[in-house]
Design an enzyme around this catalytic site. Sequence first.
Site, short mmCIF file in Angstrom:
data_model
loop_
_atom_site.label_atom_id
_atom_site.label_comp_id
_atom_site.label_asym_id
_atom_site.label_seq_id
_atom_site.Cartn_x
_atom_site.Cartn_y
_atom_site.Cartn_z
N GLY A 44 0.82 -1.22 0.00
CA GLY A 44 0.00 0.00 0.00
C GLY A 44 0.85 1.26 0.00
O GLY A 44 0.59 2.19 -0.77
N GLN A 73 4.03 -10.74 -1.44
CA GLN A 73 3.68 -11.83 -0.53
C GLN A 73 2.68 -12.84 -1.12
O GLN A 73 2.72 -14.02 -0.77
CB GLN A 73 3.17 -11.27 0.81
CG GLN A 73 4.22 -10.42 1.51
CD GLN A 73 3.63 -9.61 2.67
OE1 GLN A 73 2.99 -10.13 3.55
NE2 GLN A 73 3.88 -8.30 2.65
N CYS A 193 -4.47 -11.96 4.18
CA CYS A 193 -5.02 -12.98 3.28
C CYS A 193 -5.57 -14.19 4.03
O CYS A 193 -4.96 -15.26 4.06
CB CYS A 193 -4.00 -13.43 2.24
SG CYS A 193 -4.81 -14.29 0.89
N LYS A 337 -7.88 -8.42 4.68
CA LYS A 337 -6.56 -7.79 4.53
C LYS A 337 -5.81 -8.42 3.35
O LYS A 337 -5.21 -9.50 3.48
CB LYS A 337 -5.72 -7.96 5.80
CG LYS A 337 -6.43 -7.55 7.07
CD LYS A 337 -6.54 -6.05 7.20
CE LYS A 337 -7.15 -5.60 8.48
NZ LYS A 337 -7.74 -4.28 8.40
N THR A 338 -5.86 -7.77 2.22
CA THR A 338 -5.22 -8.31 1.02
C THR A 338 -4.57 -7.18 0.21
O THR A 338 -4.93 -6.01 0.37
CB THR A 338 -6.25 -9.00 0.09
OG1 THR A 338 -7.26 -8.05 -0.25
CG2 THR A 338 -6.89 -10.21 0.74
N ALA A 340 -5.06 -6.86 -2.84
CA ALA A 340 -6.15 -6.41 -3.71
C ALA A 340 -6.93 -5.29 -3.04
O ALA A 340 -7.35 -4.32 -3.69
CB ALA A 340 -7.08 -7.58 -4.02
N CYS A 372 -9.45 -12.77 -3.28
CA CYS A 372 -8.64 -13.86 -2.76
C CYS A 372 -8.62 -14.98 -3.81
O CYS A 372 -9.61 -15.70 -3.96
CB CYS A 372 -9.26 -14.36 -1.46
SG CYS A 372 -8.22 -15.58 -0.66
C1 FAD Z 1 1.09 -16.16 2.27
C2 FAD Z 1 0.39 -14.91 1.81
C3 FAD Z 1 -0.45 -14.98 0.73
C4 FAD Z 1 -1.13 -13.84 0.30
N1 FAD Z 1 -1.95 -13.94 -0.80
C5 FAD Z 1 -2.57 -12.83 -1.25
C6 FAD Z 1 -3.34 -12.89 -2.45
O1 FAD Z 1 -3.42 -13.93 -3.11
N2 FAD Z 1 -3.95 -11.78 -2.87
C7 FAD Z 1 -3.85 -10.60 -2.19
O2 FAD Z 1 -4.43 -9.62 -2.63
N3 FAD Z 1 -3.13 -10.50 -1.04
C8 FAD Z 1 -2.47 -11.59 -0.56
N4 FAD Z 1 -1.70 -11.51 0.57
C9 FAD Z 1 -1.79 -10.30 1.44
C10 FAD Z 1 -0.94 -9.15 0.98
O3 FAD Z 1 0.38 -9.53 0.76
C11 FAD Z 1 -1.01 -8.06 2.04
O4 FAD Z 1 -2.36 -7.81 2.35
C12 FAD Z 1 -0.38 -6.77 1.55
O5 FAD Z 1 0.97 -6.97 1.27
C13 FAD Z 1 -0.57 -5.67 2.58
O6 FAD Z 1 0.09 -4.52 2.19
P1 FAD Z 1 0.55 -3.47 3.30
O7 FAD Z 1 1.13 -2.33 2.55
O8 FAD Z 1 -0.54 -3.21 4.24
O9 FAD Z 1 1.68 -4.23 4.16
P2 FAD Z 1 3.04 -4.86 3.67
O10 FAD Z 1 3.09 -5.05 2.20
O11 FAD Z 1 3.28 -6.04 4.53
O12 FAD Z 1 4.12 -3.71 4.00
C14 FAD Z 1 4.35 -3.24 5.30
C15 FAD Z 1 5.69 -2.50 5.27
O13 FAD Z 1 5.81 -1.79 6.51
C16 FAD Z 1 7.15 -1.85 6.92
N5 FAD Z 1 7.21 -1.62 8.36
C17 FAD Z 1 6.81 -2.43 9.37
N6 FAD Z 1 7.07 -1.86 10.55
C18 FAD Z 1 7.62 -0.65 10.28
C19 FAD Z 1 8.10 0.43 11.08
N7 FAD Z 1 8.09 0.37 12.43
N8 FAD Z 1 8.59 1.53 10.48
C20 FAD Z 1 8.61 1.62 9.12
N9 FAD Z 1 8.19 0.64 8.31
C21 FAD Z 1 7.70 -0.48 8.89
C22 FAD Z 1 7.59 -3.27 6.52
O14 FAD Z 1 9.01 -3.35 6.42
C23 FAD Z 1 6.89 -3.43 5.17
O15 FAD Z 1 7.71 -3.05 4.09
C24 FAD Z 1 -0.96 -12.62 0.98
C25 FAD Z 1 -0.08 -12.54 2.06
C26 FAD Z 1 0.60 -13.68 2.47
C27 FAD Z 1 1.58 -13.57 3.61
#
Ligand code: FAD
Length: 445
Positions: A44, A73, A193, A337-338, A340, A372
Amino acid sequence: MSSVGQVLKVSQSALKLSVRPLSTSFTNRQKEHCKILVVGGGTGGCSVAAKLSSKFGKGNVIVLDPAERHYYQPMFTLVGGGIKSLGSSYKSMKSVLPKNAKWIQEKAKEFHPDKNTVITSSGQEINYDILLVAMGLHLNYEKIPGLVEALSIPNGNVGSNYSPDHVDKTYSALKRVDKGNAIFTMPTGSIKCPGAPQKAVYISEDYLRRTNKRKNVNVIYNTSIANIFGVKKYADALWKLVEKRDIKVNLKTNLVEVKPHKNIAVFANVENPNDKFEIEYSMLHAVPPMSPPGELKQCKELVNELGFVEVNKDTMQHLKYSNVFAIGDCSSSPNSKTAAAAAAQSPIVYDHILATLNGKPLKGVYDGYASCPLVTGYHKCILAEFDYNLQPLETFPVSQDKERYSMFIMKKDFMPPLYWHLMLNGYWNGPGMMRKAMSIFKFGK
Ligand SMILES: Cc1cc2nc3c(=O)[nH]c(=O)nc-3n(C[C@H](O)[C@H](O)[C@H](O)COP(=O)(O)OP(=O)(O)OC[C@H]3O[C@@H](n4cnc5c(N)ncnc54)[C@H](O)[C@@H]3O)c2cc1C
């Protein structure tokens, strides 16, 4: 500012100097100011930082993230099934973050929303006009006694698709199973996910069939939740699938301990935690409980009782601080939480940040879209898409509760480049436009 205010400010700083002549706190810190601070450069954070930094140009957007690598991921599911390599799931953070944004490779350690500042792990103070929190979810493997040790056993029989440190162990454990119980878990609480724990079940079960080992192995899915899936249309399809493939599903059943030297997993009934049972495993796929990162949870002004950034679910704007937004897994919006979901949130968050900077009202609403791709085997996938009300919100003019090869190819070959090239560069806002275009073909679906 009124003269009384000025006097007050001067006297306060004079007081600070007199009380702390050798101040080591705010006054001596290295300071940065930016228009927009994005904390977290994952799915995101990176996609919205790309949009914002291309709008505002160099020097206006800071991304704070300590990670060396950016992982796609959703690929982990395929890595755990031996379909893709771990190497194909990541790129260096440097290569994916937008060139116009400044990357500070540190953690956010403290949030001070009343002062519009974040303090980094080295003590830098970053002052912002707008804060976007995008810190994802933390994996709490240590909350299950014995699990960390079980995962650390070389050539062991416990794996976990959720972490790049453990995902390869899923496939290596799977390859060694030839009898006994292959057990898969789903924890309590909000996880990223929520479909991924059962994707591991279906791929593994298919593997055992293809290698002629299935008749000697019981495949068991122990899930903490009360149904196999939250959306009825897909749950109905999945119940049929598990019945056909003889996969045993135990609902409201939570992994609470692993005894690695005996290959025993201990489960408890979610409604009655004292009601426990043990089961010997020949393979265990464990999914840890998750929570927002500790640094975020500490800032009580920003988060709800579970540590999620407390936003309006329609606008993704903070309920108290109008210059704070959240995107992705760490937000309190009750979507699945995805990645997507983060894609569909990204244009809303972007528009609302611009509106806030320009003092305009927020228009546009995030509908809770999440998707998903439920991979059900080596060549099949059910593409679940739905909204806040857990009602299907499907893109394609076909029955999406059916297993399809086309959806599997989309997951395996189409989505990764879409993620790396479009989403992370701020050009992919989810399939909303496609859905509208496809809707003309939907009669009779
Ligand atoms: C096994 C698995 C399968 C999945 N399959 C799917 C799927 O098929 N389809 C789908 O849509 N989604 C899927 N997902 C979910 C998807 O990957 C997450 O929902 C998505 O990556 C969330 O994005 P985000 O930006 O919220 O967090 P993330 O992409 O996890 O990013 C968080 C970032 O914050 C940083 N961070 C953490 N703490 C701190 C801090 N204190 N200070 C600064 N930075 C920090 C981390 O280093 C990281 O870079 C899957 C996830 C997993 C684990």
